[in-house]
Scaffold this motif. Structure first.
Motif, PDB file in Angstrom:
ATOM      1  N   ALA A 167       0.835  -1.208   0.000  1.00 27.30           N
ATOM      2  CA  ALA A 167       0.000   0.000   0.000  1.00 27.30           C
ATOM      3  C   ALA A 167       0.866   1.252   0.000  1.00 27.30           C
ATOM      4  O   ALA A 167       0.529   2.249  -0.654  1.00 27.30           O
ATOM      5  CB  ALA A 167      -0.930  -0.003   1.214  1.00 27.30           C
ATOM      6  N   ALA A 168       1.999   1.206   0.717  1.00 29.48           N
ATOM      7  CA  ALA A 168       2.900   2.358   0.774  1.00 29.48           C
ATOM      8  C   ALA A 168       3.509   2.651  -0.592  1.00 29.48           C
ATOM      9  O   ALA A 168       3.585   3.813  -1.025  1.00 29.48           O
ATOM     10  CB  ALA A 168       3.990   2.117   1.803  1.00 29.48           C
ATOM     11  N   ALA A 169       3.963   1.600  -1.291  1.00 31.92           N
ATOM     12  CA  ALA A 169       4.562   1.784  -2.607  1.00 31.92           C
ATOM     13  C   ALA A 169       3.546   2.344  -3.605  1.00 31.92           C
ATOM     14  O   ALA A 169       3.859   3.240  -4.407  1.00 31.92           O
ATOM     15  CB  ALA A 169       5.126   0.454  -3.105  1.00 31.92           C
ATOM     16  N   LYS A 170       2.316   1.831  -3.546  1.00 33.66           N
ATOM     17  CA  LYS A 170       1.254   2.313  -4.427  1.00 33.66           C
ATOM     18  C   LYS A 170       0.908   3.764  -4.121  1.00 33.66           C
ATOM     19  O   LYS A 170       0.759   4.602  -5.026  1.00 33.66           O
ATOM     20  CB  LYS A 170       0.006   1.437  -4.263  1.00 33.66           C
ATOM     21  CG  LYS A 170       0.076   0.087  -4.941  1.00 33.66           C
ATOM     22  CD  LYS A 170      -0.099   0.233  -6.445  1.00 33.66           C
ATOM     23  CE  LYS A 170      -0.197  -1.145  -7.101  1.00 33.66           C
ATOM     24  NZ  LYS A 170      -0.327  -1.022  -8.589  1.00 33.66           N
ATOM     25  N   HIS A 171       0.752   4.078  -2.841  1.00 35.27           N
ATOM     26  CA  HIS A 171       0.325   5.409  -2.428  1.00 35.27           C
ATOM     27  C   HIS A 171       1.387   6.473  -2.724  1.00 35.27           C
ATOM     28  O   HIS A 171       1.066   7.553  -3.238  1.00 35.27           O
ATOM     29  CB  HIS A 171       0.003   5.399  -0.932  1.00 35.27           C
ATOM     30  CG  HIS A 171      -0.369   6.744  -0.378  1.00 35.27           C
ATOM     31  ND1 HIS A 171      -1.617   7.305  -0.568  1.00 35.27           N
ATOM     32  CD2 HIS A 171       0.351   7.650   0.361  1.00 35.27           C
ATOM     33  CE1 HIS A 171      -1.664   8.486   0.028  1.00 35.27           C
ATOM     34  NE2 HIS A 171      -0.486   8.726   0.600  1.00 35.27           N
TER      35      HIS A 171
END
Length: 244
Positions: A167-171
């Motif tokens: 989720a961090a990489a996507k966000h």
């Protein structure tokens, strides 16, 4: 009456110890569906009246990039491969610092952070700290180091409602976790002390300096070679008994 209360308390404590030990043992193989911190953030959003969309997708160890693994270790817990859940020297240094006044400094290892995020509530109290010590001990007893880091990277908070590396990489970068570069990984590690205040995609000058320092530490630790120290099959107590 006091004897009855005492028996109830003892039985409750024994049930808690047995139940928590079984839960931690099961989670050695089963991906946690969420964390206590995620529940706390959601409940807090209801109280505040501010909508929050929790984002989290589990990524197994093999799909998490080595750069992110070593960046988090470099930034948060450089003795991770060697300690049994607690960095005694760091705890003593933090106590001395806090006694002098000023900003409160923590000394939590990655194992302690997993215990807190996965099972406990936020805040500072002796009760919460005592339970954290118990869960940290169980995690170190039952899980190999790779599993601890795997769960950490899938549970860490990286922004409002953003949990886990995927989720961090996507966000922050619009990519999947496996495609993070060393630079991006170091930025994600740099914001971990306060991920709701700092942003990996919009780093301040301080975060950029910290990320540069983390990349230097990553090289000094040995990069991906450091990860070879993290046994995939033996928890720390077995390492001590049987040797590496």
């Amino acid at each position: 009456m006091f004897q009855t209360i005492r028996r109830i308390l003892i039985k409750s404590l024994l049930w808690f110890m047995a139940g928590s030990a079984l839960l931690v043992l099961v989670l050695r193989w089963v991906p946690p569906p969420g964390s206590a911190l995620m529940v706390e953030r959601k409940v807090q959003s209801w109280i505040d009246g501010t909508a929050i969309d929790l984002q989290r997708t589990w990524r197994p160890w093999a799909e998490l990039p080595d750069d992110l693994k070593i960046a988090v270790i470099a930034g948060e817990d450089q003795k991770f491969a060697d300690h049994w859940g607690f960095d005694i020297a760091a705890i003593r240094a933090a106590i001395e610092h806090n006694q002098e006044g000023g900003n409160v400094r923590g000394a939590s290892t990655l194992s302690q952070q997993v215990a807190k995020n996965l099972f406990l509530w936020s805040g500072r109290s002796w009760l919460r700290k005592g339970i954290e010590v118990w869960f940290t001990g169980l995690i170190e007893l039952f899980w190999p180091k790779q599993r601890i880091l795997e769960v950490y990277l899938n549970s860490a908070e990286w922004g409002v409602g953003i949990f886990g590396a995927q989720a961090a990489a996507k966000h922050h970068f619009g990519i999947g976790a496996p495609y993070l570069s060393a630079h991006q990984a170091s930025l994600l590690a740099a914001v971990l002390p306060n991920p709701r205040k700092w942003s990996a995609s919009r780093p301040t000058a301080y975060i950029n300096r910290r990320a540069t320092w983390i990349r230097r530490q990553m090289r000094q630790l040995g990069g991906s070679h450091y990860l070879n120290q993290l046994s995939a099959s033996k928890p720390q107590w077995l390492v001590a008994v049987l040797g590496k």
